[in-house]
Design an enzyme around this catalytic site. Structure first.
Site, short mmCIF file in Angstrom:
data_model
loop_
_atom_site.label_atom_id
_atom_site.label_comp_id
_atom_site.label_asym_id
_atom_site.label_seq_id
_atom_site.Cartn_x
_atom_site.Cartn_y
_atom_site.Cartn_z
N GLU A 147 0.87 -1.25 -0.18
CA GLU A 147 0.03 -0.12 -0.13
C GLU A 147 1.02 1.39 -0.09
O GLU A 147 1.65 1.26 0.95
CB GLU A 147 -1.00 -0.07 1.19
CG GLU A 147 -2.08 -0.92 1.22
CD GLU A 147 -3.19 -0.69 2.20
OE1 GLU A 147 -3.06 0.32 2.88
OE2 GLU A 147 -3.89 -1.73 2.29
N GLU B 162 -7.72 2.08 -5.63
CA GLU B 162 -9.21 1.69 -5.00
C GLU B 162 -9.93 2.86 -4.60
O GLU B 162 -9.57 3.87 -4.03
CB GLU B 162 -8.62 1.08 -3.57
CG GLU B 162 -9.87 0.64 -2.76
CD GLU B 162 -9.51 -0.62 -1.76
OE1 GLU B 162 -8.32 -1.03 -1.71
OE2 GLU B 162 -10.40 -1.17 -0.92
O1 KIV Z 1 -6.29 -7.01 0.75
C1 KIV Z 1 -6.99 -6.99 -0.41
O2 KIV Z 1 -7.83 -7.83 -0.71
C2 KIV Z 1 -6.72 -5.73 -1.33
C3 KIV Z 1 -7.69 -5.59 -2.59
C4 KIV Z 1 -9.15 -5.64 -2.15
C5 KIV Z 1 -7.13 -4.81 -3.60
O3 KIV Z 1 -5.83 -4.93 -1.08
#
Ligand code: KIV
Length: 265
Positions: free
Chosen positions: A119, A182
């Site tokens: 992230e 997202e």
């Molecule tokens: O953790 C996850 O599943 C994600 C996706 C929803 C992109 O980061």
């Protein structure tokens, strides 16, 4: 030489040049990953969403690296074709590069995943570069970053176009091979996707991204409680499972199961 059907990082990158839409789902165990792989997804993400979907936590913060490794190993063993990407859980994206290389290196060594997801955007750019230099492919993640849920005070659509583009560009320029976007307005995600060379994978970011990712349990109807409005449920597996178990209980209680053919002579 026989051609290997397995998706690789370079092949994944080429999908954008070939204008082929990319389909990804999350998975956390062998049977779901096997089904997703056989269904032809391009990529499987072992997301830190496992903390919510599998462990029942209220957000993703509880996921630990050893748990991601445990689940990613099963998923990578099941996947014969899809690219498998494992999430780096909170708060690894805030750690020193040498530590992050160690942690991400463990993921690649112990799971056979081909890449990690981190992230972050501009602030994490040096980290992305350090990982890529160490030979660890990175999928970045901009827009709504669930690991910062407490900073945001909840999950919110991210609308700052300049910041989003700066994050996405920085991730690309420092070596990320792809970026999850997202919860971003469609127009903004479309514009960013057009300006980048690497594939964007949207979730709640509209149809203008180069690909899409959904949490598998959301799309097959196996999550209970809140489902985000951007999710489309393609099947009702949760109710099918519950009905099957109800039928089983009934037959056991009525003495209809097991029948003669389920026993040994
Ligand atoms: O953790 C996850 O599943 C994600 C996706 C929803 C992109 O980061």
């Amino acid at each position: 030489m026989t051609s290997d059907p397995r998706m690789t990082v370079p092949k994944f990158l080429r999908l954008k040049q070939q204008r082929k839409k990319i389909a990804m789902v999350t998975a956390y165990d062998f049977p779901h990953a096997k089904l997703a792989d056989a269904a032809g997804v391009d990529g499987i993400l072992v997301g830190d969403s496992l903390a919510m979907v599998v462990q029942g936590h209220e957000n993703t913060l509880a996921a630990r690296l050893d748990q991601i490794i445990y689940h990613a190993e099963m998923v990578a063993r099941a996947a014969k074709q899809a690219l498998v990407v494992a999430d780096l859980p909170f708060p690894i994206n805030q750690c020193e590069p040498s530590r992050v290389i160690d942690e991400a290196g463990r993921v690649l060594k112990e799971t056979r995943c081909q890449a990690v997801k981190l992230e972050g955007g501009a602030k994490q750019a040096p980290l992305i570069e350090a990982l890529v230099t160490a030979g660890i492919p990175v999928m970045a993640h901009v827009g709504l970053r669930p690991q910062t849920v407490h900073m945001m005070g909840g999950y919110r659509v991210q609308r700052d176009e300049d910041q989003l583009l700066t994050d996405a560009r920085a991730a690309q320029d420092h070596g990320a091979f792809s970026i999850v976007i997202e919860c971003v307005p469609t127009e903004v995600a479309t514009s960013i996707s057009r300006q980048l060379m690497i594939p964007t994978i949207g979730i709640g970011a509209g149809p203008g991204c180069d690909g899409q990712v959904l949490v598998l349990h959301d799309l097959i109807g196996m999550t209970s409680g809140y489902t985000p409005s951007f999710v489309k449920q393609f099947a009702d597996v949760g109710n099918a499972i519950q009905q099957a178990i109800r039928d089983y209980c009934e037959e056991v209680r009525e003495g209809a199961f097991p029948a003669d053919e389920h026993g040994f002579s």
